[in-house]
Scaffold this active site. Sequence first.
Site, short mmCIF file in Angstrom:
data_model
loop_
_atom_site.label_atom_id
_atom_site.label_comp_id
_atom_site.label_asym_id
_atom_site.label_seq_id
_atom_site.Cartn_x
_atom_site.Cartn_y
_atom_site.Cartn_z
CB CYS A 13 -8.09 0.03 -6.58
SG CYS A 13 -7.94 -0.48 -4.86
CG ASN A 56 -11.06 -2.98 -3.07
OD1 ASN A 56 -10.36 -3.34 -4.01
ND2 ASN A 56 -11.05 -1.74 -2.61
CG HIS A 102 -11.87 -0.75 -8.08
ND1 HIS A 102 -11.36 -1.99 -7.78
CD2 HIS A 102 -11.71 0.00 -6.95
CE1 HIS A 102 -10.90 -1.98 -6.53
NE2 HIS A 102 -11.11 -0.80 -6.02
#
Length: 326
Positions: A112, A283, A253
Amino acid sequence: MVRSRIVGTGHYAPEFVLTNEALSKRIDTSDEWIFSRTGIRERRVAREGEHTSDLAVEAAKRALEMAGKKATDVDLIIVGTVTADMPMPASAMLLQAKLGSNAPAFDVSAACAGSIYGLSIADQFIRSGTKRCVLVVGADVLSRVVDWEDRTTCVLFGDAAGAMVMVPETREVGGVYSTHLHGDGSQADILKIPAGGSAFPLSADVLAQGLQYVKMNGREVFKIAVRSLVSAVEEALDANGVAASEVAHIISHQANLRIVESVLDKLSIPMERAIVNIQRYGNTSSASVPVTLDEGVRSGRIHEGDLVVMMAIGAGMAWGSTLMRW
Ligand SMILES: CC(C)(COP(=O)(O)OP(=O)(O)OC[C@H]1O[C@@H](n2cnc3c(N)ncnc32)[C@H](O)[C@@H]1OP(=O)(O)O)[C@@H](O)C(=O)NCCC(=O)NCCS
């Protein structure tokens, strides 16, 4: 030394929307559980035959268009991904061919944090004068690597790609002021996909054990994420002598809305400064930061001259931050 600047952003998310409601008909979960713990209402899922480089190319085209650049202007392509189309070649190479570019191209595996890592690498190339137009893409199709029967992980993730075109800054004030990257490989076990590499090559036995899927200790990840992101943002502010109150936008994020809330609370930055889209995408791994940046830019929320902090953390654990003036 010349700074770098982002002059184009773009994103692409697959058409198919998978809502919490629809998920709760397939597994033992509920919209209430997912939304209250994460802020997620729905996520996008790539259709069969739609691969990471396909998402990446759409995001890249949009970013190039905003930048007023052609694919042939790009002299380096960096793709942050942990779900490359295949183990080799790099998805960045597949993207290069699909775009009609001949630039060197490579993938960055920082989960990520892939886009923040990619942005930092691009920034170094531009600062050193080695490259003049770098395409940084975060693209992941995590729907292919989550176990759709494991409610502790599958509800969290979605598919998307985001892109940024970076060039040397020509304005006196503005551009990327700093990037800071960090990692702690001793935490590799708390978020990983065990199989598919040299440790556990795919075999019938490995597949039967489900080792090809994301495994996560959510509580540990949560704690480390908050701690690491707070310190990465503090580092960015300190390095530039900027007060938290001067930051106009936080591009985080989007792993869990509670993580963003907790980080900003500790930094005394109001949540209104954060651009949030987790409710629509979940996500999306390395895509998350550039998708959020692009939405902030295209919606007119981010204005020229605004101070923007970007932050991300992912498996590794790998994390980082950047401070820029838009
Ligand atoms: C995943 C996360 C939302 C779980 O929240 P939590 O409050 O820690 O929940 P727990 O894992 O302790 O589980 C609590 C209970 O809910 C259950 N549960 C887990 N997932 C569920 C779901 N989708 N629906 C319903 N119940 C669920 C658990 O089985 C557990 O039940 P039990 O108490 O009977 O054992 C949270 O830990 C988190 O967001 N962590 C960070 C993850 C992340 O950001 N990863 C990516 C980083 S890049």
